[in-house]
Design an enzyme around this catalytic site. Structure first.
Site, PDB file in Angstrom:
ATOM      1  N   GLU A  12       0.872  -1.170   0.000  1.00  0.00           N
ATOM      2  CA  GLU A  12       0.000   0.000   0.000  1.00  0.00           C
ATOM      3  C   GLU A  12       0.915   1.226   0.000  1.00  0.00           C
ATOM      4  O   GLU A  12       1.796   1.337   0.864  1.00  0.00           O
ATOM      5  CB  GLU A  12      -0.889   0.012   1.251  1.00  0.00           C
ATOM      6  CG  GLU A  12      -1.813   1.213   1.234  1.00  0.00           C
ATOM      7  CD  GLU A  12      -2.752   1.314   2.421  1.00  0.00           C
ATOM      8  OE1 GLU A  12      -2.781   0.393   3.255  1.00  0.00           O
ATOM      9  OE2 GLU A  12      -3.456   2.339   2.492  1.00  0.00           O
ATOM     10  N   ARG A  60       5.446 -12.990   9.232  1.00  0.00           N
ATOM     11  CA  ARG A  60       6.151 -11.749   8.918  1.00  0.00           C
ATOM     12  C   ARG A  60       7.485 -11.706   9.647  1.00  0.00           C
ATOM     13  O   ARG A  60       7.696 -12.400  10.628  1.00  0.00           O
ATOM     14  CB  ARG A  60       5.283 -10.533   9.238  1.00  0.00           C
ATOM     15  CG  ARG A  60       4.931 -10.357  10.691  1.00  0.00           C
ATOM     16  CD  ARG A  60       3.759  -9.410  10.884  1.00  0.00           C
ATOM     17  NE  ARG A  60       4.033  -8.067  10.417  1.00  0.00           N
ATOM     18  CZ  ARG A  60       3.329  -7.444   9.467  1.00  0.00           C
ATOM     19  NH1 ARG A  60       2.327  -8.017   8.868  1.00  0.00           N
ATOM     20  NH2 ARG A  60       3.633  -6.227   9.131  1.00  0.00           N
ATOM     21  N   LYS A  64       4.482   0.449   9.731  1.00  0.00           N
ATOM     22  CA  LYS A  64       4.565   1.667   8.930  1.00  0.00           C
ATOM     23  C   LYS A  64       3.978   2.864   9.672  1.00  0.00           C
ATOM     24  O   LYS A  64       4.453   3.981   9.529  1.00  0.00           O
ATOM     25  CB  LYS A  64       3.808   1.476   7.609  1.00  0.00           C
ATOM     26  CG  LYS A  64       4.675   0.893   6.505  1.00  0.00           C
ATOM     27  CD  LYS A  64       4.059   1.136   5.141  1.00  0.00           C
ATOM     28  CE  LYS A  64       3.157  -0.004   4.746  1.00  0.00           C
ATOM     29  NZ  LYS A  64       2.653   0.078   3.386  1.00  0.00           N
TER      30      LYS A  64
END
Ligand code: ATP
Ligand code: MG
Length: 565
Positions: free
Chosen positions: A44, A269, A279
Site C-alpha cells: 500500500e 512476517r 509503517k
C-alpha cells in the site's frame, strides 16, 4: 572513484526449500495452474518500504525467478486518504535497488475500480450483496464477538433492485460520507467474523492520488485484493499470517463471482529485535521529527538502510538465511549485521581515516618531504590492487591510540614507546605537548627510516600497528556514528515506545581527517575505515565537507555488552 567491484559481488546463496516452494511444486505437479507461476508484491503506497517488506519482495520475486514465472508490482491503493505519489516512487526505487524487476507489470488496484464496481453490481443482482444504512458504530455493535454470533442488519433483506438503485446513487454522490455501505451477504452467525457480512464499499469523498475525484465510493481491502489477484492471473497470492482468517473471504468473493481463483498462502512476517516495523509507527517517527526523515540511516526502511550503507546483496542474503515459516518469530538484529559485515568484508576497499585526530610531528623527518607509500586496497580481494598514500612530517593519529599513562593491556603509543604506522614506519613518542588546560595537543616523535613497510633490521618488536593520515594531505570530513535506534529488544511492546529511543543513536564527529583518496568518494560508496568499521559516503553536501555514515562496526559490540549485562 567508482566502486566497480560492486558488480562482482559474490553470488547470492541459493535459498533453501520452504513450505511455499513445496506448495508451488505440488501445484505444478498436479497442473493446478497449468504449470504457471505468477506472484505479486502488493504494497500500500502509504509509507516507505522497510526490511519486513524486503522479506516479502525476496519471497515473491524469488519464487517467480526460481520457477520461471513472473512477479508483478502492484500498488494496493484503495485508501486515498493515506496514499501519495511520493510513496509510489520510493517503492519502485527500493524494489529496483534490491535487484528485482517487474518489467512492464506495474499495476494499481485503482486501475481495477471500474471492474470491481461492475462485479459489485453483479453480486447485488445475484442477491449476494446489499446496501446497509447502519452507521459504522451500529455495524460494529451488530458484529458480535468471537464467542457470540452477530445480528442481522434490518436492511439485510432489501431486494436486489432496491440495492442496485441505492448502490448506483451511492456512486453518483447522492449520499453523505459514511451514511451507507455495501456489504457482502454471507453469514452473520459465522464463527469467522470476517464472514459476517463484511463491508465491500464505503462512501468517502477524498481525492485519490491517481483517480482524482472520479470516485466517491472506494472498495475495502478484502474486496479489492483477491479480485486484483484474479484480474492479473496471480497463481500464488502470498501474504502474511494475519490474513489467514481472511482467506475464506478471499475464496468466497472469487467463487461468488465465478472468476479465476488464485491460491492465497500465508507466511510469518519478519520481526527484528531493536526494530520498529509498523509503517504507522515509522510515520510517527518521521512526523514527530524523532528521526531526520524516512531515509534517516537509523530507520529500518530500505531507503534508510541504503543511506546507512547496507548493500542489496546483504539484505537478500539475510532474507534467504531467515527462511520462510508459518510461525511468528523474531530475528536477532545481529544476524542482519553479520550478513552485512560478510558482504562488506569481501568488497569494501580499505582506507585510513582518523576520527578524533591527534597531531604527530616526526622531528627527524625532513620538512617538505612527501613519500607515496603503497597500501593494500582489500586483503580479501587480490584483484582490488594497491594505492598510494602520502606520508609526511606531520601526521594525525587517533586520539585513542595514545595514552599518557597507559594501563596494563594498552600496547599502543605512550611516552617512550614505539609502534608501527600501518604501511609506513616505526615511530617512537619522545615528547608530549599540552595546552594551557593540560590537554595533550601534539606528540613529538621520531621515525626509524629502516623500518619502512617491514620489521626493524635489529629484530626489535612493536606490539601495535596504528593507522594515520598525513596532515597536509588529509580531507576534512564529518562522520556520523550510528547505533541502534531503540534500547530495548521489542520497542513495539512498550506503551511509551518513544521513551525507549536510544539517546546515543547518533554521534556526529566534525574535523575528522581522511586519507586523500576519499575526496573522490561519491554518495553511496562504501569503505572499511581500517580498525574502525564500515562507512558509507552520505549525499548530504550542506556543510561543504564530505559526510560519512558509519554503516556497522567491525565486530558486534552489543554482543559484548549483552553478555556482560
Ligand atoms: P505495516 O503493517 O507495517 O503497515 P503492511 O503489511 O500493512 O505493513 P503493506 O504495504 O500492505 O504493508 O505490505 C505489502 C506486503 O508486504 C504485504 O504482502 C505484507 O504482507 C508484506 N509485509 C509487510 N510487513 C512485512 C513483514 N514484517 N514481514 C514480511 N512481509 C511483510
Ligand atoms: Mg497491508
Amino acid at each position: 572513484m567508482t566502486n566497480d567491484r560492486e558488480s562482482t559481488a559474490a553470488p547470492i546463496e541459493t535459498a533453501a526449500s520452504h513450505f511455499i516452494k513445496d506448495i508451488v511444486l505440488e501445484d505444478n505437479a498436479s497442473g493446478k495452474f497449468g504449470g504457471r507461476v505468477c506472484t505479486r508484491f502488493p504494497p500500500e503506497p502509504n509509507g516507505y518500504l522497510h526490511i519486513g517488506h524486503a522479506k516479502s519482495i525476496c519471497l515473491n520475486f524469488g519464487l517467480a525467478e526460481e520457477f520461471g514465472g513472473r512477479c508483478n508490482l502492484r500498488m494496493d491503493d484503495t485508501n486515498p486518504t493515506k496514499e501519495e505519489d511520493e510513496y509510489v516512487r520510493s517503492i519502485q526505487e527500493d524494489v529496483r535497488w534490491l535487484g528485482f524487476d517487474w518489467d512492464d507489470r506495474l499495476f494499481y488496484a485503482s486501475d481495477y475500480f471500474g471492474q470491481l464496481y461492475a462485479w459489485a453490481e453483479q453480486l447485488i443482482e445475484a442477491g449476494k450483496a446489499y446496501v446497509d444504512d447502519l452507521s459504522a458504530d451500529e455495524i460494529r455493535a451488530h458484529r458480535g464477538t468471537l464467542t457470540e454470533p452477530g445480528r442481522q442488519s434490518p436492511y439485510r433483506d432489501r431486494s436486489p433492485a432496491e440495492n442496485l438503485d441505492l448502490f448506483r446513487r451511492m456512486r453518483a454522490g447522492e449520499f453523505p460520507d459514511g451514511s451507507r455501505v455495501l456489504r457482502a451477504k454471507i453469514d452473520m452467525a459465522s464463527p469467522n467474523v470476517n464472514l459476517r457480512d463484511p463491508v465491500m464499499y464505503r462512501i468517502l469523498r477524498a481525492t485519490h492520488h491517481r483517480t482524482g475525484d472520479q470516485w466517491c465510493i472506494y472498495p475495502m481491502y478484502d474486496y479489492a485484493h483477491g479480485q486484483s489477484d484474479s484480474i492479473e492471473g496471480i497463481t500464488h497470492s502470498v501474504c502474511t499470517l494475519e490474513f489467514e482468517d481472511h482467506r475464506p473471504l478471499y475464496d468466497w468473493f472469487c467463487d461468488a463471482l465465478g472468476i479465476y481463483h488464485p491460491r492465497q498462502i500465508e507466511f510469518a512476517r519478519l520481526n527484528l529485535t531493536f526494530t520498529m516495523m509498523s509503517k504507522r509507527r515509522l510515520l510517527d517517527l518521521v512526523q514527530q521529527r524523532l528521526v531526520v526523515g524516512w531515509d534517516d540511516p537509523r530507520m529500518p526502511t530500505l531507503s534508510g538502510l541504503r543511506r546507512r550503507g547496507y548493500t542489496p546483496e546483504a539484505l537478500r542474503d539475510f532474507c534467504s538465511r531467515i527462511g520462510v515459516a508459518k510461525r511468528d518469530s523474531t530475528v536477532d538484529l545481529a544476524l542482519l549485521e553479520h550478513c552485512l559485515r560478510e558482504d562488506l568484508n569481501r568488497r569494501a576497499p580499505r582506507v585510513m581515516a582518523v576520527l578524533r585526530p591527534l597531531r604527530v610531528v616526526l622531528t627527524n623527518y625532513p620538512e617538505g618531504r612527501v613519500e607515496e607509500l603503497e597500501a593494500v586496497n582489500n586483503p580479501e580481494d587480490t584483484a582490488a590492487g594497491t594505492r598510494k598514500v602520502p606520508f609526511s612530517r606531520v601526521l594525525y593519529i587517533e586520539r585513542d591510540d595514545f595514552r599518557e599513562d597507559p594501563p596494563k593491556k594498552f600496547f599502543r603509543l605512550a611516552p617512550g614507546r614505539e609502534v608501527r604506522l600501518r604501511y609506513a614506519y616505526f615511530i617512537k613518542c619522545e615528547e608530549v605537548v599540552k595546552d594551557a588546560a593540560g590537554e595533550v595537543v601534539e606528540l613529538r616523535c621520531t621515525y626509524d627510516a629502516a623500518t619502512l613497510g617491514g620489521d626493524a633490521p635489529d629484530g626489535r618488536k612493536v606490539k601495535a600497528t596504528i593507522h594515520w593520515v598525513s596532515a597536509a594531505h588529509a580531507v576534512e570530513a564529518e562522520v556520523r556514528l550510528y547505533d541502534r535506534l531503540f534500547t530495548v529488544p521489542n520497542p513495539a511492546a512498550e506503551e511509551d515506545w518513544v521513551a525507549t529511543l536510544n539517546p546515543a543513536s547518533l554521534e556526529t564527529l566534525v574535523g575528522c581527517r581522511l586519507e586523500p583518496s576519499l575526496s573522490a568518494a561519491s554518495p553511496g560508496e562504501r569503505f572499511q575505515f581500517e580498525r574502525l568499521g564500515y562507512f558509507c559516503a552520505d549525499p548530504d553536501a550542506s556543510s561543504g565537507r564530505p559526510v560519512f555514515n558509519r554503516t556497522v562496526t567491525l565486530k558486534d559490540q552489543w554482543a559484548k555488552i549483552e553478555a556482560k549485562g
